[in-house]
Design a protein around this motif. Structure first.
Motif, PDB file in Angstrom:
ATOM      1  N   GLU A   1       0.728  67.632  24.136  1.00  0.00           N
ATOM      2  CA  GLU A   1       1.666  68.878  24.889  1.00  0.00           C
ATOM      3  C   GLU A   1       0.383  69.731  25.556  1.00  0.00           C
ATOM      4  O   GLU A   1       0.894  70.300  26.612  1.00  0.00           O
ATOM      5  CB  GLU A   1       2.401  69.588  23.916  1.00  0.00           C
ATOM      6  CG  GLU A   1       3.458  68.778  23.157  1.00  0.00           C
ATOM      7  CD  GLU A   1       4.339  69.575  22.394  1.00  0.00           C
ATOM      8  OE1 GLU A   1       4.483  70.671  22.392  1.00  0.00           O
ATOM      9  OE2 GLU A   1       4.969  68.750  21.401  1.00  0.00           O
ATOM     10  N   MET A   2      -0.619  69.915  25.037  1.00  0.00           N
ATOM     11  CA  MET A   2      -1.575  70.966  25.468  1.00  0.00           C
ATOM     12  C   MET A   2      -2.547  69.877  26.456  1.00  0.00           C
ATOM     13  O   MET A   2      -2.967  70.734  27.574  1.00  0.00           O
ATOM     14  CB  MET A   2      -2.488  71.489  24.368  1.00  0.00           C
ATOM     15  CG  MET A   2      -1.853  72.243  23.430  1.00  0.00           C
ATOM     16  SD  MET A   2      -2.774  73.223  22.279  1.00  0.00           S
ATOM     17  CE  MET A   2      -3.727  74.385  23.156  1.00  0.00           C
ATOM     18  N   PHE A   3      -3.077  68.914  25.949  1.00  0.00           N
ATOM     19  CA  PHE A   3      -4.163  68.108  26.804  1.00  0.00           C
ATOM     20  C   PHE A   3      -3.742  66.702  27.170  1.00  0.00           C
ATOM     21  O   PHE A   3      -4.583  66.218  27.927  1.00  0.00           O
ATOM     22  CB  PHE A   3      -5.236  67.847  25.659  1.00  0.00           C
ATOM     23  CG  PHE A   3      -5.661  69.173  25.017  1.00  0.00           C
ATOM     24  CD1 PHE A   3      -6.245  70.075  25.873  1.00  0.00           C
ATOM     25  CD2 PHE A   3      -5.462  69.324  23.764  1.00  0.00           C
ATOM     26  CE1 PHE A   3      -6.619  71.213  25.079  1.00  0.00           C
ATOM     27  CE2 PHE A   3      -5.811  70.499  23.053  1.00  0.00           C
ATOM     28  CZ  PHE A   3      -6.435  71.522  23.773  1.00  0.00           C
ATOM     29  N   GLY A   4      -2.590  66.283  27.220  1.00  0.00           N
ATOM     30  CA  GLY A   4      -2.148  65.381  28.275  1.00  0.00           C
ATOM     31  C   GLY A   4      -2.247  63.891  27.429  1.00  0.00           C
ATOM     32  O   GLY A   4      -2.208  63.750  25.954  1.00  0.00           O
ATOM     33  N   SER A   5      -2.091  62.760  27.895  1.00  0.00           N
ATOM     34  CA  SER A   5      -2.045  61.568  27.637  1.00  0.00           C
ATOM     35  C   SER A   5      -3.165  61.029  26.751  1.00  0.00           C
ATOM     36  O   SER A   5      -2.957  59.942  26.061  1.00  0.00           O
ATOM     37  CB  SER A   5      -1.634  60.550  28.536  1.00  0.00           C
ATOM     38  OG  SER A   5      -2.397  60.665  29.622  1.00  0.00           O
ATOM     39  N   GLY A   6      -4.449  61.539  27.017  1.00  0.00           N
ATOM     40  CA  GLY A   6      -5.378  61.176  26.239  1.00  0.00           C
ATOM     41  C   GLY A   6      -5.352  61.433  24.754  1.00  0.00           C
ATOM     42  O   GLY A   6      -6.170  60.761  23.768  1.00  0.00           O
ATOM     43  N   GLN A   7      -4.464  62.151  24.474  1.00  0.00           N
ATOM     44  CA  GLN A   7      -4.329  62.295  22.890  1.00  0.00           C
ATOM     45  C   GLN A   7      -3.049  61.905  22.473  1.00  0.00           C
ATOM     46  O   GLN A   7      -2.833  62.436  21.039  1.00  0.00           O
ATOM     47  CB  GLN A   7      -3.991  63.905  22.700  1.00  0.00           C
ATOM     48  CG  GLN A   7      -5.220  64.882  23.083  1.00  0.00           C
ATOM     49  CD  GLN A   7      -6.642  64.382  22.620  1.00  0.00           C
ATOM     50  OE1 GLN A   7      -6.653  64.157  21.232  1.00  0.00           O
ATOM     51  NE2 GLN A   7      -7.671  64.376  23.058  1.00  0.00           N
ATOM     52  N   VAL A   8      -2.408  60.916  22.918  1.00  0.00           N
ATOM     53  CA  VAL A   8      -1.044  60.203  22.479  1.00  0.00           C
ATOM     54  C   VAL A   8      -1.392  59.462  21.217  1.00  0.00           C
ATOM     55  O   VAL A   8      -0.606  59.548  20.238  1.00  0.00           O
ATOM     56  CB  VAL A   8      -0.499  59.494  23.671  1.00  0.00           C
ATOM     57  CG1 VAL A   8       0.567  58.808  23.005  1.00  0.00           C
ATOM     58  CG2 VAL A   8      -0.025  60.213  24.557  1.00  0.00           C
ATOM     59  N   GLU A   9      -2.543  58.590  21.504  1.00  0.00           N
ATOM     60  CA  GLU A   9      -2.896  57.770  20.247  1.00  0.00           C
ATOM     61  C   GLU A   9      -3.031  58.665  18.970  1.00  0.00           C
ATOM     62  O   GLU A   9      -2.601  58.179  17.808  1.00  0.00           O
ATOM     63  CB  GLU A   9      -4.131  56.855  20.386  1.00  0.00           C
ATOM     64  CG  GLU A   9      -4.242  55.926  19.346  1.00  0.00           C
ATOM     65  CD  GLU A   9      -5.334  54.857  19.959  1.00  0.00           C
ATOM     66  OE1 GLU A   9      -6.003  54.304  18.840  1.00  0.00           O
ATOM     67  OE2 GLU A   9      -5.578  54.528  21.056  1.00  0.00           O
ATOM     68  N   THR A  10      -3.864  59.650  19.225  1.00  0.00           N
ATOM     69  CA  THR A  10      -4.097  60.652  17.865  1.00  0.00           C
ATOM     70  C   THR A  10      -2.880  61.169  17.517  1.00  0.00           C
ATOM     71  O   THR A  10      -2.771  61.372  16.240  1.00  0.00           O
ATOM     72  CB  THR A  10      -5.220  61.699  18.501  1.00  0.00           C
ATOM     73  OG1 THR A  10      -6.499  61.196  18.785  1.00  0.00           O
ATOM     74  CG2 THR A  10      -5.358  62.557  17.242  1.00  0.00           C
ATOM     75  N   ASP A  11      -1.991  61.695  18.222  1.00  0.00           N
ATOM     76  CA  ASP A  11      -0.727  62.403  17.919  1.00  0.00           C
ATOM     77  C   ASP A  11      -0.042  61.143  17.230  1.00  0.00           C
ATOM     78  O   ASP A  11       0.735  61.824  16.087  1.00  0.00           O
ATOM     79  CB  ASP A  11       0.005  62.748  19.084  1.00  0.00           C
ATOM     80  CG  ASP A  11      -0.400  64.223  19.547  1.00  0.00           C
ATOM     81  OD1 ASP A  11      -1.320  64.745  19.013  1.00  0.00           O
ATOM     82  OD2 ASP A  11      -0.141  64.450  20.826  1.00  0.00           O
ATOM     83  N   ALA A  12       0.255  60.078  17.555  1.00  0.00           N
ATOM     84  CA  ALA A  12       0.793  58.972  16.986  1.00  0.00           C
ATOM     85  C   ALA A  12       0.457  58.894  15.685  1.00  0.00           C
ATOM     86  O   ALA A  12       1.243  58.629  14.422  1.00  0.00           O
ATOM     87  CB  ALA A  12       0.883  57.693  17.736  1.00  0.00           C
TER      88      ALA A  12
END
Length: 982
Positions: free
Chosen positions: A112-123
């Motif tokens: 939500e802050m830094f974009g799609s590059g963090q999706v895997e970490t968020d998941a």
């Protein structure tokens, strides 16, 4: 010393200089989008008001915030709610960006802050469910009083947010506006509680060792793996509690006599019984999981044996003050700003309605004080290292998993991941009785089926196993209650009562009080595993098959033969071109016990956690006869302790050095002063240097020609008069550490599987688990190119004190297989210890020549061993000019791997500093106002603020600041006073 000197200085004297720097920065980016928007006012807009009067809605009375000349606040209020409301407001003034990032991390909302590059970490984080568990803690576990204080803290944060948006919150928000329209949400109590999960994650114990041992089995035999994970050296490095026993009522008595009970060994690990194919499927899953773990921001530090903390306390009988002295310095990842925030919380009148008079180190985003002292007691923490997490292999279908011969349905939940500037992603989290399936969140798992056909396929993956995580922090606990109770504790009994609720992370808690008492308590929720653990708790039946002992005493047969139970060698360790018994084969190697050292079979009920170690049975010590207590991540109790706490202690290099320094100081009636404690914290003696250097000096090292021989011997002579200290200007320390790094690489690193080696480091090796011929028809050894996959900060061999023990165990065996390396006709490999050490000395000479120049007299350890402080988000991945603005360094540091002054580096990855003493304190219980402290950076999280890193130069030199606690002392040291009114 720092090359980037932008900022720190006295508030008044430094203002003009800071404005000049800010103006220079803006000129540099003129014409760029950032420069077109930013101005001096943009950079300074978030600097907090620290003088005058402000209104803070919700206060019941006036609150004063007194700051010293380093911006460290002491807060005074009439009620506990006002105290924590003001704490939230003040921490938001200085550190809200840090707080906001932390809550997005713990909630799995970085995208939500830094974009799609963090999706895997968020998941991955959503799969573990930190935020979900924190909510459960808040709803079902925490006391009403704790909730009231958490809400007051949140109200204070939100009062600040109401009047501060965008650039007035932090310069990082101004930068973020160029990428998306993110706006911070109001703070909630659960945001604070969730941070405890992040703290627990980085201090979770031996998960990385559990993965590494399994991955190593692709190239090493069980015996070889055991040699790389030796038993704890109880005969040389003392545990924290010396002696003691658990009685028939499961109560620990530090003066009790051991009855001879022992941890029982268990049965074969069925997870590895499926042959080589199953083992390969396991390794594929674990390699993918390891990759996922590395992508989670290591807010507290990378994993490794050198990482930990120091704390020790000396009784007044041995101090110059006549009362205890207590020291603490937790070792964590360096970052900008520091993880810690110094603060005092004082009730104007202490009583039932306002019981706090405490100061120390806090976490921005969480109320209370984590480490420090109140008016009666002081406490410190180091990581106990208890094994509180296990990986379970699961045989799964699309919607179920196998347990006790039956298919059980997953518990599932949907998670929606919002992504800045893009559409949201939705994932399904699957959970077993052992916990969430963490291997679901990595695309590399599709490769498992290609690598390893198995006898018992997992239908939804075709081959291989899924991996579930069982971890105590995923169960709701009461650690937040415990922290508030510690802050209020007035004596040993209250301290121990508070410690009983300190569920996760399991920490060594050290204690001293103004009456002269000292103590230690091991807290935490620590699991008992399977039948073996139950037998031990009942009184300790002696082992069955296998030799893995309790409390890390270990045995040579403690690892399963994952490529077959005979323990046949898989790697040409001795370099003779053959893979045979000379490479360390151990026929009949026993399989593992259910001891948490390796992933366990989730389908077998025998491997379930059956209970937790009773709080009454956890080790403690109180006023021991020796007059001091040392905790530095070594073994907690001796071999007779009946409960398995972990097999993976730190190996005690730092703790024994501290023990030795204390004993040396107090012998013949000597006394220890505050200054002595401070000097001990900065001790940078190299324990591996003392062990290895005599061997290096005996070697008649020769290069390829006379010139090279002369060059190498010039470097070798540096070690002749070396005192084993690692000062920043030491040429000898630089050379020795380079030799140590190259020794590890040659003897061990080049023989490890790619999953453990540094990313991009490529070697030509025989295929893993290759059963084909040794050579082709032309007589050439069959080799393939394999490149390392591990992040440099987490690769092996990391050079920590585990590796000290590995080398110690073979140093007097010059023909041991580990000393032998492969070579070519033109460049023969080493055939013994001295040849390998000579090769390491030559390689180190040329490596330092390339890094530091030809003249060895100009070499210095500090030029290799540098600290760079980086903002944990935009400072690592933001635009270059933003990184330049937010980051600071380098500093040339003393200290080193497993030294007391633990400026740690990873020998596999390089010499740069990857963990540090994140703060240092020495508490004087005779006069609390004569205590001292220091932080890694400064109070402020705002770039170019006077207190952004105004403590770092002093920290690097080992200096400590005065620590005013009493009202008179605080008044004398004040530099600014802010009055908060209702």
């Amino acid at each position: 010393m720092p090359a980037n000197k932008n900022g720190p200085g006295k508030k008044k004297k430094g203002r003009r200089a800071r404005l000049l720097v800010i103006t220079t920065v803006l000129l540099l980016v003129a014409g760029v989008a950032f420069g077109a928007y930013w101005s001096v006012s943009t950079v300074r807009a978030s600097f907090p008001e620290t003088d005058g009067t402000l209104q803070l809605k919700g206060l019941s009375g006036q609150v004063k915030v007194v700051r010293d000349d380093h911006g460290i606040p002491q807060v005074y209020a009439d009620s506990a709610e006002d105290l924590f409301r003001a704490q939230g407001f003040v921490q938001a003034q200085d550190r809200f960006w840090e707080m906001d990032v932390r809550r997005h991390l713990t909630a799995g909302r970085l995208s939500e802050m830094f974009g799609s590059g963090q999706v895997e970490t968020d998941a991955f984080l959503r799969t573990m469910g930190w935020r979900k568990v924190a909510q459960q803690e808040y709803d079902t576990k925490l006391s009403a009083t704790t909730k009231k204080w958490l809400q007051a803290y949140s109200d204070g944060v939100n009062a600040y947010l109401k009047d501060h948006k965008g650039k007035s919150l932090s310069v990082e928000y101004a930068a973020l506006e160029f990428q998306n329209d993110y706006k911070p949400e109001p703070w909630t109590p659960v945001d604070s509680v969730a941070w405890l999960k992040a703290m627990a994650w980085d201090l979770r114990g031996n998960m990385k060792d559990e993965i590494d041992r399994s991955l190593a089995s692709s190239r090493l035999t069980p015996q070889q793996i055991d040699e790389l994970y030796p038993a704890y050296p109880y005969d040389r490095n003392k545990p924290i509690v010396e002696g003691g026993a658990v009685d028939g009522t499961k109560t620990f008595d530090p003066k009790g006599a051991a009855t001879g009970g022992t941890q029982a060994a268990g049965a074969q690990n069925p997870a590895t019984a499926g042959g080589a194919g199953a083992a390969n499927g396991l390794r594929g899953s674990l390699a993918s999981l390891s990759s996922s773990l590395e992508k989670i921001p290591a807010l507290l530090g990378p994993s490794g044996n050198g990482i930990g903390s120091n704390s020790w306390v000396v009784s007044g009988q041995y101090t110059t003050t006549g009362k205890p002295l207590l020291a603490n310095d937790p070792h964590l990842a360096p970052q900008m700003p520091s993880l810690w925030y110094q603060m005092g919380l004082h009730c104007n009148t202490t009583g039932e309605q306002c019981p706090f008079d405490v100061a120390g180190y806090t976490f921005a985003g969480m109320p209370g004080v984590v480490i420090g002292h109140n008016k009666d007691i002081a406490w410190g923490m180091t990581n106990l290292g208890a094994d509180v997490s296990d990986l379970y292999l699961e045989k799964v279908t699309a919607d179920s998993y196998l347990y006790d011969g039956k298919q059980k349905p997953f518990v599932t939940r949907k998670e929606t991941i919002k992504v800045a500037g893009e559409k949201s992603r939705e994932i399904t989290v699957r959970e077993t009785n052992n916990g969430p399936i963490v291997s679901d969140r990595n695309d590399e798992l599709v490769k498992v089926g290609e690598k390893a056909p198995v006898q018992d396929p997992a239908p939804d993956r075709a081959e291989g196993y899924a991996v579930a995580l069982r971890w105590t922090a995923l169960d709701p606990g009461k650690t937040m209650d415990a922290l508030f109770a510690l802050d209020q504790a007035g004596d040993w009994a209250a301290f121990r009562k508070a410690a009983a609720d300190f569920d996760v992370p399991s920490q060594n808690l050290i204690y001293a009080d103004t009456k002269g008492n000292i103590g230690y308590q091991a807290p935490g929720r620590i699991p008992v595993r399977g039948k073996a653990g139950v037998d031990a708790a009942k009184g300790g039946e002696t082992g069955q098959t296998g030799t893995t002992g309790r409390n890390g005493t270990g045995g040579a047969n403690g690892t399963p033969a994952q490529g077959g139970a005979t323990g046949e060698p898989k790697t040409d360790v001795n370099g003779d071109g053959k893979v045979d018994a000379k490479d360390g084969a151990k026929p009949g190697a026993q399989p593992a016990t259910p001891d948490g050292r390796l992933p366990a079979p989730g389908w077998d009920p025998a491997y379930q956690w059956t209970d937790y170690v009773p709080q009454s049975a956890l080790p403690y010590d109180y006023n021991p006869k020796r007059g001091y207590i040392v905790t530095a991540n070594q073994a907690v109790a001796d071999k007779s302790y009946p409960y398995l706490l972990t097999q993976d202690w730190g190996y005690g290099a730092r703790s024994q050095r501290i023990n030795d320094m204390i004993q040396s100081k107090i012998k013949d009636g000597g006394k220890i002063s505050t200054e002595d404690m401070q000097k001990m914290q900065m001790d940078n003696s190299s324990e591996i240097g003392k062990l290895l250097t005599p061997y290096l000096l005996k070697i008649d090292v020769k290069g390829a020609n006379e010139r090279e021989t002369k060059y190498v011997r010039e470097a070798q002579k540096l070690l002749k008069d070396w005192d084993y200290t690692q000062e920043p200007d030491s040429a000898a320390a630089a050379y020795f550490n380079a030799v140590w790094r190259n020794t590890l690489k040659l003897a061990f690193g080049n023989k490890l599987p790619k999953e453990l080696r540094v990313k991009g480091q490529c070697l030509r090796v025989r295929p893993a688990n290759d059963s084909g011929p040794q050579e082709d028809l032309d007589g050439n050894t069959r080799l393939v190119l394999e490149c390392g996959e591990r992040d440099p900060d987490n690769a092996q061999p990391d050079g920590g004190d585990r590796w000290f023990e590995v080398v110690r165990n073979i140093l007097d065996k010059p023909d041991n297989a580990w000393w032998k390396t492969n070579g070519t006709r033109a460049n023969p490999g080493a055939a013994n210890r001295d040849q390998l050490l000579a090769k390491a000395m030559i390689d180190a000479r040329w490596e330092l020549t390339s890094k530091l120049g030809k003249d060895v007299t100009q070499w210095s350890w500090g030029r290799l061993h540098q600290l760079n402080l980086k903002n944990q988000t935009l400072g690592k991945e933001g635009p270059g000019i933003v990184r330049w603005m937010l980051n600071r360094g380098p500093w040339n540091l003393a200290g080193g791997e497993a030294a007391v002054n633990a400026a740690g580096w990873n020998a596999a990855g390089g010499y740069g500093v990857v963990w540090v003493p994140s703060m240092r304190m020495v508490v004087n219980l005779a006069d609390l106002d004569k205590s001292r402290w220091i932080n890694l950076t400064g109070a402020s999280g705002h770039a170019y603020n006077a207190h952004y890193y105004d403590q770092t130069d002093k920290w690097a030199k080992g200096e400590l600041l005065p620590w005013a606690f009493g009202k008179d002392a605080v008044e004398k040291s004040k530099d600014a006073v802010l009055t908060l009114k209702p």
